[in-house]
Motif scaffolding. Structure first.
Motif, PDB file in Angstrom:
ATOM      1  N   TYR A  99       0.820  -1.197   0.000  1.00 30.26           N
ATOM      2  CA  TYR A  99       0.000   0.000   0.000  1.00 30.26           C
ATOM      3  C   TYR A  99       0.857   1.250   0.000  1.00 30.26           C
ATOM      4  O   TYR A  99       0.600   2.210  -0.734  1.00 30.26           O
ATOM      5  N   VAL A 111       1.063   4.285  -2.802  1.00 35.15           N
ATOM      6  CA  VAL A 111       0.866   5.702  -2.529  1.00 35.15           C
ATOM      7  C   VAL A 111       2.049   6.517  -3.040  1.00 35.15           C
ATOM      8  O   VAL A 111       1.879   7.603  -3.606  1.00 35.15           O
ATOM      9  N   GLY A 166       1.762   6.964  -6.726  1.00 33.27           N
ATOM     10  CA  GLY A 166       0.747   7.965  -7.020  1.00 33.27           C
ATOM     11  C   GLY A 166       1.256   9.369  -6.729  1.00 33.27           C
ATOM     12  O   GLY A 166       1.017  10.316  -7.483  1.00 33.27           O
ATOM     13  N   LEU A 167       2.003   9.480  -5.643  1.00 34.45           N
ATOM     14  CA  LEU A 167       2.540  10.779  -5.266  1.00 34.45           C
ATOM     15  C   LEU A 167       3.504  11.289  -6.327  1.00 34.45           C
ATOM     16  O   LEU A 167       3.472  12.461  -6.697  1.00 34.45           O
ATOM     17  N   LEU A 200       1.607  12.601  -9.169  1.00 37.44           N
ATOM     18  CA  LEU A 200       0.957  13.869  -8.836  1.00 37.44           C
ATOM     19  C   LEU A 200       1.953  15.020  -8.887  1.00 37.44           C
ATOM     20  O   LEU A 200       1.690  16.079  -9.463  1.00 37.44           O
ATOM     21  N   GLY A 216       7.617  13.441   0.885  1.00 33.98           N
ATOM     22  CA  GLY A 216       6.585  12.429   0.714  1.00 33.98           C
ATOM     23  C   GLY A 216       7.098  11.062   1.105  1.00 33.98           C
ATOM     24  O   GLY A 216       6.432  10.303   1.807  1.00 33.98           O
ATOM     25  N   PHE A 253       7.333  10.784   4.834  1.00 38.16           N
ATOM     26  CA  PHE A 253       6.027  10.688   5.460  1.00 38.16           C
ATOM     27  C   PHE A 253       5.424   9.315   5.268  1.00 38.16           C
ATOM     28  O   PHE A 253       4.895   8.710   6.198  1.00 38.16           O
ATOM     29  N   VAL A 254       5.488   8.831   4.053  1.00 32.01           N
ATOM     30  CA  VAL A 254       4.941   7.507   3.796  1.00 32.01           C
ATOM     31  C   VAL A 254       5.686   6.459   4.620  1.00 32.01           C
ATOM     32  O   VAL A 254       5.086   5.557   5.197  1.00 32.01           O
ATOM     33  N   ASP A 303      -5.685   9.394  -0.384  1.00 28.53           N
ATOM     34  CA  ASP A 303      -4.442   8.993   0.272  1.00 28.53           C
ATOM     35  C   ASP A 303      -3.239   9.673  -0.343  1.00 28.53           C
ATOM     36  O   ASP A 303      -2.317  10.073   0.350  1.00 28.53           O
ATOM     37  N   ILE A 304      -3.252   9.794  -1.654  1.00 27.06           N
ATOM     38  CA  ILE A 304      -2.107  10.422  -2.320  1.00 27.06           C
ATOM     39  C   ILE A 304      -2.017  11.894  -1.934  1.00 27.06           C
ATOM     40  O   ILE A 304      -0.944  12.403  -1.623  1.00 27.06           O
ATOM     41  N   PHE A 305      -3.181  12.561  -1.918  1.00 22.78           N
ATOM     42  CA  PHE A 305      -3.147  13.960  -1.520  1.00 22.78           C
ATOM     43  C   PHE A 305      -2.697  14.112  -0.073  1.00 22.78           C
ATOM     44  O   PHE A 305      -2.098  15.111   0.301  1.00 22.78           O
ATOM     45  N   LEU A 306      -3.056  13.116   0.728  1.00 26.87           N
ATOM     46  CA  LEU A 306      -2.688  13.208   2.125  1.00 26.87           C
ATOM     47  C   LEU A 306      -1.295  12.674   2.386  1.00 26.87           C
ATOM     48  O   LEU A 306      -0.858  12.605   3.524  1.00 26.87           O
ATOM     49  N   ALA A 307      -0.591  12.298   1.326  1.00 31.76           N
ATOM     50  CA  ALA A 307       0.754  11.765   1.517  1.00 31.76           C
ATOM     51  C   ALA A 307       1.749  12.859   1.845  1.00 31.76           C
ATOM     52  O   ALA A 307       2.903  12.596   2.122  1.00 31.76           O
TER      53      ALA A 307
END
Lengths: 340, 306, 335
Positions: A13, A17, A20-21, A24, A313, A316-317, B144-148
């Motif tokens: 998971y 993320v 995805g980050l 983004l 990021g 944090f992850v 979740d990605i935005f909150l990463a």
């Protein structure tokens, strides 16, 4: 549920993320308006120069190829070149990261050694004067902007009382100890340089506290509520009824379930600290990655910005992953409920 | 209408009437508890005070013109005095006036950000929680990605793509904020979805939209109210942070974060430039936090995170 | 005379200091449990059963609770006068408890085995031969305890968390925890209420069998008259902080004397017969503003003038049958 399955699921998971980050961030950097090459070179540069820079930065490739190149670069530790300085972004970040890391680390330590015991005592002695103070601390901690804490702290302790410095990690005249970890506190200890150690400590005191205030407020509050909650539960009474001595009940049966809610928000606390670092490093001219990031943002140095964001990021992850796994280890309910 | 339909509609009318009556009753009782709770009362008064000051800003401030473009170098850097309660700034503007006008900006920011992000977040949360399956998975993964990233950092990242203005800052924060509401509503919806009254509506044949708005949404109301109040404080905090870093309110507009940023360069001698705006923003954020907390106690809500 | 009794509660008064004033919850409770007996304590929610139970266990928090009068004698010792240390020794070894909701009574973040081991470990410290038990001994005792409550695969259960077990299994584990240190007295607080009916019945059967084989005295607290009838030899009916009637179970069900008991029994729905069961009119009193005299008098159909003036004491109306009601004042004497 077996712990190992839980662990693997969380890991996958987290990776998802991260991917995805990265997408983004990439989208934000590339698609949103503004030509970074033009911005870097200024309005007087010729079209050729701009085009050459764009080519140099690989910006004339189609977007998906740019993304692929970007990702490949990440795996090689290459975050591109700074538009402004033409230096490798990863080198720059590596240079500044330890300072921020040290700051955030010390801040988390503050949160744990102030917030948790305070919260436990407040929850145990609910409605006492101690509890009321904890509630004030919690409210104030969460409501004061970190840069205000820093500035007021400077006003009182640096300018007013003169006992703490205002900027930097070390006084100008103190030489830096040889870099082993990049964390000045540890490095100076390793080198046996106690004056540098002391100097580093008083320099980090105020900024780390400024960052930690929000977290202290949150954790105190949550721990207090959690402890108070658990103490009212039947299983505490049952344990006592079966003849288990009170001290044992308090330290084992009460603490473990009480620590679970604060543990789960530790990730959020870390996030708020990372965010606060951006503000506090400005106030204290702390030579960290956040300050570097702010300058990159103001100069619209996109590779640098992306690099910083990505590292944050990632941090944090990673922290969330660790916290989730820890929580799943400590509280079997989390593991079991994952299945549904 | 057939006999069944008319029965239904008359029953429906009765239900509506009793719903309204019970709603009024609940509101009345909530207000009673609100009055008795010192925390919500304190917070509420603080927020109310600021809102009033902000709305009446041109009338309650001594030098309303100072909120805009104004220079009077002869009065620059005056410490607090009878004529200038909070002193004057580097170009001679009255700090007190600018603080009050700065409140306008802060409140507006909260209103715009929440006004945009909350409905969007609620809608997505409802959809995700109700329909479940891959719809929910996609929506929640995106959140979740935005909150990463920590919110401030994310806002910084978005702001970095544009020239810094207050509007861009508000949009940037709004672009992140919906995620929390989405998450909250999603989790509430998921737990309510299985309750019997929802199933009853489904059996009657209500459309999905109707179920979402009539059955599920009202049950989220208290959680939403608490969250919005607490959010207001937090949004203002983030906004002040952005302004402090130079990405929010741009001079010469009055903004509390911007003022603190400028003021910090003149510490410690011209302390009033930093101290008063700092206290002002602390006051407002604290007010919202106290109010939100009091509301939460009152409405007995468990809000996520903060 | 004294040796006959496991538990004697004599004229116990317990008040609480609350926001509205003083809540006079227990108003002269008297009941006893003879050795080896299974006694029920029945009453509706809010009648003071839980407070009574907590007082016996020494689990009341003394402020805000006040005990102005009364004695609670457990196996010869007055619980109310015990020190904290004595209380600790008593719990688990002399008196033990079964809780209503097994999910809430077990700590969710520890394995069931950990909790069971702790119970064994700590109570053993107070036994006469002193010394600590080795890990192996603790494990063996734990397995033996689980065996007694008919739980298969004890090793797996010991490693499980409460969430992983079914309701019935959890309650069995709790029973094992209660009985593992061989108490002489057991207080069971609605042991079947939180479970499905069939599982609950199994649990009650198990409990009855265990206490009979071990000769444990039991105080069973419940609002469920059916359970009282099936599992107890004697029953105390409690209302609003007082025991209003005490009798052998069969006798009470056949011939309830106190108007409240009569009302209770009448309100149980019957499968045969065409009448709908009636409740007792009125509600349980507010303990901060109790009715004068007999606490039941506002709801009583046979109320007399004296009922609102003086509190009736328990009167013997036939062998082993006591009633606290002025209706019987002419027959028999005082206890």
């Amino acid at each position: 549920m077996k712990f190992i399955y839980f662990f693997i699921r969380r890991l996958l998971y987290s990776i998802l993320v991260l991917v995805g980050l990265s997408v983004l961030i990439f989208i934000i950097a590339r698609i949103l308006p503004g030509d970074p090459a033009r911005l870097a070179l200024g309005p007087f540069a010729s079209q050729e120069m701009v085009a050459r820079l764009r080519h140099q930065m690989g910006m004339d490739q189609p977007l998906h190829l740019q993304y692929v190149a970007y990702v490949r670069g990440i795996f090689h530790g290459d975050l591109g070149l700074s538009f402004q300085t033409r230096r490798s972004v990863s080198l720059d970040i590596a240079h500044y990261l330890p300072a921020t890391f040290e700051l955030v680390l010390v801040a988390i330590i503050w949160v744990l050694i102030i917030g948790v015991p305070f919260g436990v005592l407040a929850g145990r002695y609910k409605d006492s004067w101690l509890d009321n103070i904890s509630r004030v601390v919690a409210f104030v901690g969460v409501a004061v902007p970190p840069f205000v804490v820093g500035l007021i702290g400077q006003l009182i302790f640096s300018y007013g009382l003169g006992i703490l410095p205002t900027t930097g990690r070390l006084s100008l005249l103190t030489p830096m100890p040889p870099a082993r970890t990049g964390l000045l506190i540890l490095d100076s200890l390793i080198a046996g340089n106690f004056s540098a150690f002391g100097d580093a400590l008083i320099h980090i005191l105020l900024p780390s506290l400024a960052i930690a205030m929000t977290g202290i407020g949150q954790i105190t509050r949550l721990t207090r509520g959690s402890v108070s909650d658990v103490l009212g539960k039947d299983y505490i009474e049952a344990a006592r009824a079966f003849g288990i001595p009170n001290r044992y009940v308090t330290f084992k049966y009460m603490l473990k379930p009480s620590f679970i809610p604060p543990l789960t928000i530790l990730g959020l606390t870390f996030a708020s600290e990372l965010g606060n670092a951006f503000l506090v490093e400005q106030v204290f001219s702390w030579p960290g990655m956040a300050k570097y990031g702010i300058q990159a943002i103001l100069r619209k140095d996109f590779n640098a910005i992306m690099g910083v964001i990505l590292i944050i990021g990632l941090a944090f992850v990673a922290v969330n992953f660790i916290v989730d796994v820890l929580a799943g280890y400590v509280d079997p309910r989390i593991r079991i409920q994952e299945e549904s | 209408m057939t006999a069944d339909e008319s029965t239904f509609s008359s029953v429906g009318l009765e239900i509506t009437v009793t719903r309204w009556a019970s709603f009024k009753d609940r509101v009345g009782r909530s207000w009673y508890r609100f009055r008795r709770n010192p925390i919500s009362l304190a917070g509420g008064s603080m927020v109310l005070l600021v809102i009033l000051l902000a709305i009446l800003a041109p009338y309650v401030t001594p030098y309303p013109k100072h909120a805009g473009v104004f220079t009077d170098f002869s009065s620059a850097f005056q410490p607090p005095s009878q004529t200038h309660w909070f002193g004057t700034d580097e170009v001679g503007r009255d700090v007190f006036t600018r603080v009050i006008f700065g409140y306008r900006v802060s409140l507006m920011m909260a209103a715009v950000v929440l006004g945009l992000s909350v409905p969007f977040g609620i809608f997505l949360g409802l959809v995700a929680g109700y329909f479940g399956g891959w719809i929910e998975t996609i929506i929640m993964r995106v959140t979740d990605i935005f909150l990463a990233l920590p919110p401030l950092v994310m806002a910084l990242a978005i702001c970095s793509a544009f020239t810094p203005t207050i509007e861009k800052a508000m949009l940037a924060v709004a672009a992140i904020w919906w995620t929390w509401h989405c998450r909250l509503i999603n989790s509430i919806t998921r737990s309510i979805k299985t309750e019997e009254f929802v199933q009853a509506s489904q059996v009657i044949g209500s459309s999905h939209l109707r179920i979402l708005f009539k059955d599920i949404l009202p049950n989220c109301a208290s959680a939403i109210m608490v969250k919005i109040t607490l959010d207001a404080g937090f949004v203002i905090l983030v906004g002040a942070g952005l302004s402090f870093l130079g990405l929010g309110v741009q001079p010469p507009k009055p903004g509390l974060g911007t003022m603190i940023s400028y003021g910090s360069q003149h510490l410690p001698i011209k302390w009033w430039l930093t101290v008063f705006p700092s206290f002002a923003i602390f006051f407002l954020i604290l007010g919202f936090n106290l109010l939100g907390d009091g509301l939460r106690d009152m409405l007995d809500v468990e809000a996520e995170g903060m | 005379m004294m040796d006959q009794y496991m538990l004697e509660i004599r004229d116990l008064y317990v008040y609480f200091r609350v926001y509205e004033g003083i809540s006079r919850v227990l108003d002269g409770v008297s009941l006893d449990v003879r050795k080896g007996e299974q006694v029920g304590l029945a009453g509706e929610t809010g009648c003071g059963k839980t407070v009574t139970m907590k007082t016996v266990m020494g689990a009341l928090k003394i402020p805000p609770a006040i005990i102005p009068k009364g004695e609670v004698i457990l196996d010869g010792q007055n619980v109310l006068k015990m020190s904290a240390k004595q209380l600790l020794q008593m719990k688990g070894t002399k008196v033990s408890m079964i809780f209503q909701d097994p999910m809430n009574a077990l700590n969710p973040v520890f394995a069931v085995g950990t909790q069971l081991f702790d119970v064994i470990r700590f109570s053993n410290r107070h036994t006469s031969n002193g010394g600590k038990l080795s890990k192996k001994e603790i494990l063996n005792r734990a397995i033996a305890a689980l065996d007694e409550v008919r739980l298969p695969d004890p090793k797996r259960i010991l490693n499980s968390y409460p969430l992983e077990l079914s309701g019935g299994m959890r309650q069995r584990v709790l029973i094992a925890m209660a009985l593992v240190n061989e108490p002489s007295f057991l207080i069971a607080d609605e042991p079947q209420t939180a479970l499905d009916v069939t599982i609950g019945a199994q649990i009650l059967d198990l409990l009855s069998e265990l206490v009979r084989t071990k000769g444990i005295s039991v105080l069973l607290i419940t609002h469920n008259l059916g359970v009282i009838q099936e599992t107890t030899e004697r029953v105390n009916i409690m209302y609003a902080g007082q025991v209003v009637e005490t009798a052998p179970t069969a006798l009470l069900f056949e011939n309830p004397k106190h108007p409240y008991s009569q009302g209770l029994l009448a309100s149980v729905p019957r499968l045969t017969g065409g009448e709908i069961a009636e409740g007792i009119r009125g509600t349980v009193p507010d303990y901060t503003a109790v009715p004068s005299g007999c606490r039941f008098h506002p709801r009583c159909d046979h109320v007399m003038p004296i009922c609102s003036q003086k509190k009736p004491s328990l009167l013997l109306v036939e062998p082993d049958h006591l009633v606290g009601c002025w209706l019987y004042a002419k027959e028999g004497g005082v206890k």
